[in-house]
Design a protein around this motif. Sequence first.
Motif, PDB file in Angstrom:
ATOM      1  N   ARG A 114       0.854  -1.175   0.000  1.00  0.00           N
ATOM      2  CA  ARG A 114       0.000   0.000   0.000  1.00  0.00           C
ATOM      3  C   ARG A 114       0.891   1.226   0.000  1.00  0.00           C
ATOM      4  N   VAL A 115       0.720   2.084  -0.985  1.00  0.00           N
ATOM      5  CA  VAL A 115       1.564   3.261  -1.147  1.00  0.00           C
ATOM      6  C   VAL A 115       0.748   4.503  -0.801  1.00  0.00           C
ATOM      7  N   ARG A 116       1.240   5.302   0.121  1.00  0.00           N
ATOM      8  CA  ARG A 116       0.550   6.518   0.535  1.00  0.00           C
ATOM      9  C   ARG A 116       1.315   7.748   0.034  1.00  0.00           C
ATOM     10  N   VAL A 117       0.538   8.760  -0.355  1.00  0.00           N
ATOM     11  CA  VAL A 117       1.100   9.977  -0.929  1.00  0.00           C
ATOM     12  C   VAL A 117       0.644  11.174  -0.117  1.00  0.00           C
ATOM     13  N   SER A 118       1.580  12.068   0.202  1.00  0.00           N
ATOM     14  CA  SER A 118       1.217  13.331   0.837  1.00  0.00           C
ATOM     15  C   SER A 118       1.878  14.469   0.077  1.00  0.00           C
ATOM     16  N   GLY A 131      -3.879  10.691  -0.577  1.00  0.00           N
ATOM     17  CA  GLY A 131      -4.390   9.464  -1.171  1.00  0.00           C
ATOM     18  C   GLY A 131      -3.413   8.307  -1.107  1.00  0.00           C
ATOM     19  N   ALA A 132      -3.842   7.185  -1.676  1.00  0.00           N
ATOM     20  CA  ALA A 132      -3.043   5.961  -1.635  1.00  0.00           C
ATOM     21  C   ALA A 132      -3.372   5.093  -2.835  1.00  0.00           C
ATOM     22  N   PRO A 166       6.790  25.279  -6.121  1.00  0.00           N
ATOM     23  CA  PRO A 166       7.491  24.188  -5.431  1.00  0.00           C
ATOM     24  C   PRO A 166       6.583  23.504  -4.417  1.00  0.00           C
ATOM     25  N   HIS A 167       6.643  22.176  -4.388  1.00  0.00           N
ATOM     26  CA  HIS A 167       5.858  21.394  -3.434  1.00  0.00           C
ATOM     27  C   HIS A 167       6.702  20.247  -2.909  1.00  0.00           C
ATOM     28  N   GLN A 168       6.446  19.866  -1.664  1.00  0.00           N
ATOM     29  CA  GLN A 168       7.106  18.725  -1.046  1.00  0.00           C
ATOM     30  C   GLN A 168       6.219  17.496  -1.225  1.00  0.00           C
ATOM     31  N   ILE A 169       6.728  16.509  -1.948  1.00  0.00           N
ATOM     32  CA  ILE A 169       5.984  15.278  -2.189  1.00  0.00           C
ATOM     33  C   ILE A 169       6.612  14.170  -1.357  1.00  0.00           C
ATOM     34  N   THR A 170       5.793  13.471  -0.585  1.00  0.00           N
ATOM     35  CA  THR A 170       6.257  12.351   0.225  1.00  0.00           C
ATOM     36  C   THR A 170       5.494  11.095  -0.173  1.00  0.00           C
ATOM     37  N   VAL A 171       6.236  10.036  -0.426  1.00  0.00           N
ATOM     38  CA  VAL A 171       5.640   8.742  -0.775  1.00  0.00           C
ATOM     39  C   VAL A 171       6.185   7.705   0.196  1.00  0.00           C
ATOM     40  N   ASN A 172       5.286   6.912   0.786  1.00  0.00           N
ATOM     41  CA  ASN A 172       5.662   5.937   1.805  1.00  0.00           C
ATOM     42  C   ASN A 172       4.924   4.641   1.531  1.00  0.00           C
TER      43      ASN A 172
END
Length: 249
Positions: A161-165, A172-173, A194-200
Amino acid sequence: MHRRMVMVGLVLAGCAPDAAPTDVSSDAPAYTAPPVADNVAVAAPGQLTVSGRAGPDERVRVIQMDGTAHGGTADANGTFSIAMPAGSGGDLLFNLSVERAGQSVSSDGWLFSPANVPSRSVMLRIGGASLPVGPAPLLAVVDMDAGGGVALAGRSTPGDRVRVSLDGQDRGADQADESGLWFTVLSSTVSAGPHQITVNDGGDRVDRRVDLQPQRASGPLEVAHLEDAVRIAWVLPGGGNQTTWILLP
């Protein structure tokens, strides 16, 4: 910052892939699925190899946008591999298709191979996430349209499961498929800048700051080689623009 602008002389509207189902899972019946590119690799100096899946024994064509065509035949399992010259070392854009029941059936998008990193090729797709072809990091590709719609894609462990912020807010995921591929379209638009993208994915985490400035291509396709990305601005069939970032390394 080093930039190299490349103009590709092609009219995308005149080379749009045929409508085709997008179910390309390994258990999908071969006759329902469009051809899929799985990998682009440097086979030898000055030569690329595109490999992927089609129907068993189908004839596969890879057509460069200057009209140069290369072909091969899939084996009994539907696997194909087509070798071709890499040209003058520039960026390459291909249409991938098969002949099926007297009709040409194209892949779901255009195959783009960047000159400096062909192993990070992507399938450019209209109005959604452009997909990495072959091995790719957890966050590999970002797309943005002129209206602020944003899509992301990458590779994880199959089934994760990949989550995005975005800027610290959960956006979302998605679940990685059997090949590890995941992609998602953000549910609301994003302002340019500019944006900070985090994927976990529960095991790995990627944090990238990306300057999401949609570009308006002055021709059908413009490519900029930046320090940390390959940025592709392209004109959509029927008008409109989409910008795709292949994130490096």
